[in-house]
Write an enzyme that holds these catalytic residues in place. Sequence first.
Site, PDB file in Angstrom:
ATOM      1  N   GLY A   1       6.358 -16.708  28.987  1.00  0.00           N
ATOM      2  CA  GLY A   1       5.222 -17.444  29.455  1.00  0.00           C
ATOM      3  C   GLY A   1       4.899 -16.574  30.985  1.00  0.00           C
ATOM      4  O   GLY A   1       5.605 -16.263  31.350  1.00  0.00           O
TER       5      GLY A   1
ATOM      6  N   GLY B   1       3.811 -16.246  38.685  1.00  0.00           N
ATOM      7  CA  GLY B   1       5.187 -16.150  38.090  1.00  0.00           C
ATOM      8  C   GLY B   1       5.042 -15.698  36.463  1.00  0.00           C
ATOM      9  O   GLY B   1       3.992 -15.919  35.883  1.00  0.00           O
TER      10      GLY B   1
ATOM     11  N   ASP C   1       8.374 -31.459  42.836  1.00  0.00           N
ATOM     12  CA  ASP C   1       7.461 -31.283  41.578  1.00  0.00           C
ATOM     13  C   ASP C   1       8.129 -31.500  40.427  1.00  0.00           C
ATOM     14  O   ASP C   1       8.240 -31.055  39.426  1.00  0.00           O
ATOM     15  CB  ASP C   1       7.154 -29.713  41.513  1.00  0.00           C
ATOM     16  CG  ASP C   1       5.836 -29.430  40.845  1.00  0.00           C
ATOM     17  OD1 ASP C   1       5.045 -30.346  40.608  1.00  0.00           O
ATOM     18  OD2 ASP C   1       5.743 -28.245  40.119  1.00  0.00           O
TER      19      ASP C   1
END
Length: 523
Positions: free
Chosen positions: A222, A227, A345
């Site tokens: 992914g 990132g 988060d």
Amino acid sequence: MSTGPRHLVRPLSETGSTLGGDLPAGLAEAAAGRLGWVAALFSVTFAFMHLLYRTLAPAQTLPAHQLITAFSVLLGAAMAGLAWSRRLPASLTLDIGLIFQVVAALTISLGESALPLSEGLVRGHSAIAIWLVLFVLVVPSPAGKAALAAFVTACMGPLGMAITIAVKDYPRPLPQQWAVLYTSSFVMVGASVILSRFVYKLGVHSSGPAEVGSYELLDLLGEGGMGEVWRARHRLLVREAAVKLIRPERLGPQTGSDIDAVRRRFEREARATAALNSPFTVAVHDYGVADDGSFYYVMELLRGLDLEGLVEKFGPVSARRAVYILIQVCDSLAEAHAAGLTHRDVKPRNIFLCRLGTNYDCVKVLDFGLVKVRSASGESRLTREGVTTGTPAYMSPEMALGHHDVDARTDIYATGCVAYWLLTGQLVFDAPNALSMALEHVQRAPVRPSQRTEIDIPPVLEEIVMRCLEKDPAKRPQSARELKTLLERTPLAEEWTNDLAEEWWRRHAPIQEAPFRADQTTA
């Protein structure tokens, strides 16, 4: 930042197979650079052909030619400048490149049709056919995007002719003239899709399995933002792992001091996560800087799905299973908080559910990329100063207001939001955008979860969730340890067992074959 749920797992084999697919990062970066050269070539070629035309047929050079040429040259120069500046992510640059492909085809058609066919000029196939092949060979795209862009590009031929006829009141070409001019362009649509797929596969193959440190990168699991997460294998131990990369070029224009600051933030993130030993926190094995300047750290490779994907695929979970999961989340956060770390988060997408050996429904808390470190020398955030971070759907009121003194209780609020999602399959608040969502968390009282689901939610559990969602941090459980104790004291804590979890996983066995992918939001 996303306010709504998204699926976690996307195997590499699916990348580029759909309309919304993206190229692997390395291939996308190279393609963006070549896009700049194609745009520059388009600009130079259009200017050269205009000069040639003025030399060979000066009497037939009309002001329309000059206007179209000027626009085309500027269009190509602007696209080249954007591609070479690296100001945008490569994938977004390539998407803009497809728009450039279509608009450029329209200018080609307008230039070709500036004089009526009855003028007796030699006419052959439209140059749009050549443009289609050139573009797709140099700038590959996923099959869906390539097909759509190629078809729309081919349509620009007759559209440009139709515009010229309408504006200049030229006589309409005969049907056979339309066919001679534009049939080849539509034939090239199919060819361009095939060529795009070939170039895409060739690029992936030629890029080969890159290496970082002692690890060989195998599959891209992914990517997004700054990132990427790769499935990797240790060269000597033949052990698989997940490698998270942050590429400096994705950070936008950076000075040397900016890059150093990012490197320091990245190292603190890796060290902070690696220092945690809870079995419910993803393990970090190594970190460093690759030869190309990319930052990386190596994590354990997990198989399963995150809580977002769990609820999206199977619906809300039972109250007893929710408690089982939340206790593990609290265990992970409790260790982090004791070490002076605030996650900031916590959300379903950052909580992974997997099978480890004979243990089922094992939780792993991921991505401490927004973590705040509290030390004797003060606080150090791994994110940039002056930037509001986190995910609005799970953001505490104090974070939404931009307070700099947020502490572990912001994670308690987010855990309450996660519990709400598990029990109802809905967000605490629904809002059309990130700002509205943040304001809802600040101003509006949440509806009790029992009023938004048909699943039975015992009052004792509902009260715990509502306490976590208090606007005032002082009214929430004051630590993850306290929240864990509250959950453990409910009768539900004993009702979900490993045997029940095993039965669920055996019924849904294919899920355990899905590879881990860390969240795409990266500090």
